[in-house]
Design an enzyme around this catalytic site. Structure first.
Site, PDB file in Angstrom:
ATOM      1  N   TYR A   2       0.833  -1.201   0.000  1.00  0.00           N
ATOM      2  CA  TYR A   2       0.000   0.000   0.000  1.00  0.00           C
ATOM      3  C   TYR A   2       0.869   1.253   0.000  1.00  0.00           C
ATOM      4  CZ  TYR A   2       0.892   0.755   4.997  1.00  0.00           C
ATOM      5  OH  TYR A   2       1.502   0.996   6.203  1.00  0.00           O
ATOM      6  N   CYS A   3       0.241   2.365  -0.378  1.00  0.00           N
ATOM      7  CA  CYS A   3       0.863   3.688  -0.300  1.00  0.00           C
ATOM      8  C   CYS A   3      -0.229   4.646   0.173  1.00  0.00           C
ATOM      9  CB  CYS A   3       1.462   4.101  -1.643  1.00  0.00           C
ATOM     10  SG  CYS A   3       0.247   4.305  -2.963  1.00  0.00           S
ATOM     11  N   ARG A   4      -0.143   5.895  -0.203  1.00  0.00           N
ATOM     12  CA  ARG A   4      -1.141   6.865   0.252  1.00  0.00           C
ATOM     13  C   ARG A   4      -2.463   6.682  -0.483  1.00  0.00           C
ATOM     14  NH1 ARG A   4      -3.062  12.105  -0.318  1.00  0.00           N
ATOM     15  NH2 ARG A   4      -2.184  12.313  -2.385  1.00  0.00           N
TER      16      ARG A   4
ATOM     17  N   GLY B 182      -2.757   4.484  -3.560  1.00  0.00           N
ATOM     18  CA  GLY B 182      -2.824   3.282  -4.390  1.00  0.00           C
ATOM     19  C   GLY B 182      -2.052   3.380  -5.690  1.00  0.00           C
TER      20      GLY B 182
ATOM     21  N   ILE C 279      -3.855   4.007   1.903  1.00  0.00           N
ATOM     22  CA  ILE C 279      -4.150   4.236   3.321  1.00  0.00           C
ATOM     23  C   ILE C 279      -5.181   5.358   3.500  1.00  0.00           C
ATOM     24  CG2 ILE C 279      -2.318   5.881   3.884  1.00  0.00           C
ATOM     25  CD1 ILE C 279      -1.835   4.047   6.445  1.00  0.00           C
TER      26      ILE C 279
END
Length: 103
Positions: free
Chosen positions: A64-66, A68, A93
């Site tokens: 995951y990242c901020r 996607g 996230i």
């Protein structure tokens, strides 16, 4: 492979070989993470590739990242490096409804 949050969580929770990767920057990572995530910043160029190449290809990676976007790119890179099971958290996230913990 892009997964909805529901699918990502249900697969993660039933997978004894699961590893969670957070590909955001160190600053973003320090603001809160999905529990047990390992931080490997995708923006670190060759350092990112080296860190990914050191991982066990037999494991299943939940990434995951901020939002996607970076994690989708990380999945592509991992696939090119021979990782068969890399799962992107759609929405990142920002749309995460689960718990966020301090790293």
């Amino acid at each position: 492979m892009n997964l909805t949050q529901e699918d990502w969580v249900s697969q993660l929770n039933t997978d004894p070989n699961a590893v969670i990767l957070d590909v955001r920057t160190e600053n973003e990572f320090s603001e809160g993470i999905i529990a047990n995530a390992i931080n490997i910043d995708i923006n670190s160029g060759q350092q990112f590739v080296n860190a990914i190449e050191a991982l066990d290809k037999e494991k299943n990676y939940f990434i995951y990242c901020r939002s996607g976007m970076r994690s989708a790119k990380a999945c592509e890179i991992m696939n090119q490096l021979g990782f068969e099971n890399a799962y992107n958290l759609t929405g990142g996230i920002m749309e995460w409804e689960g718990e966020v913990v301090a790293p």
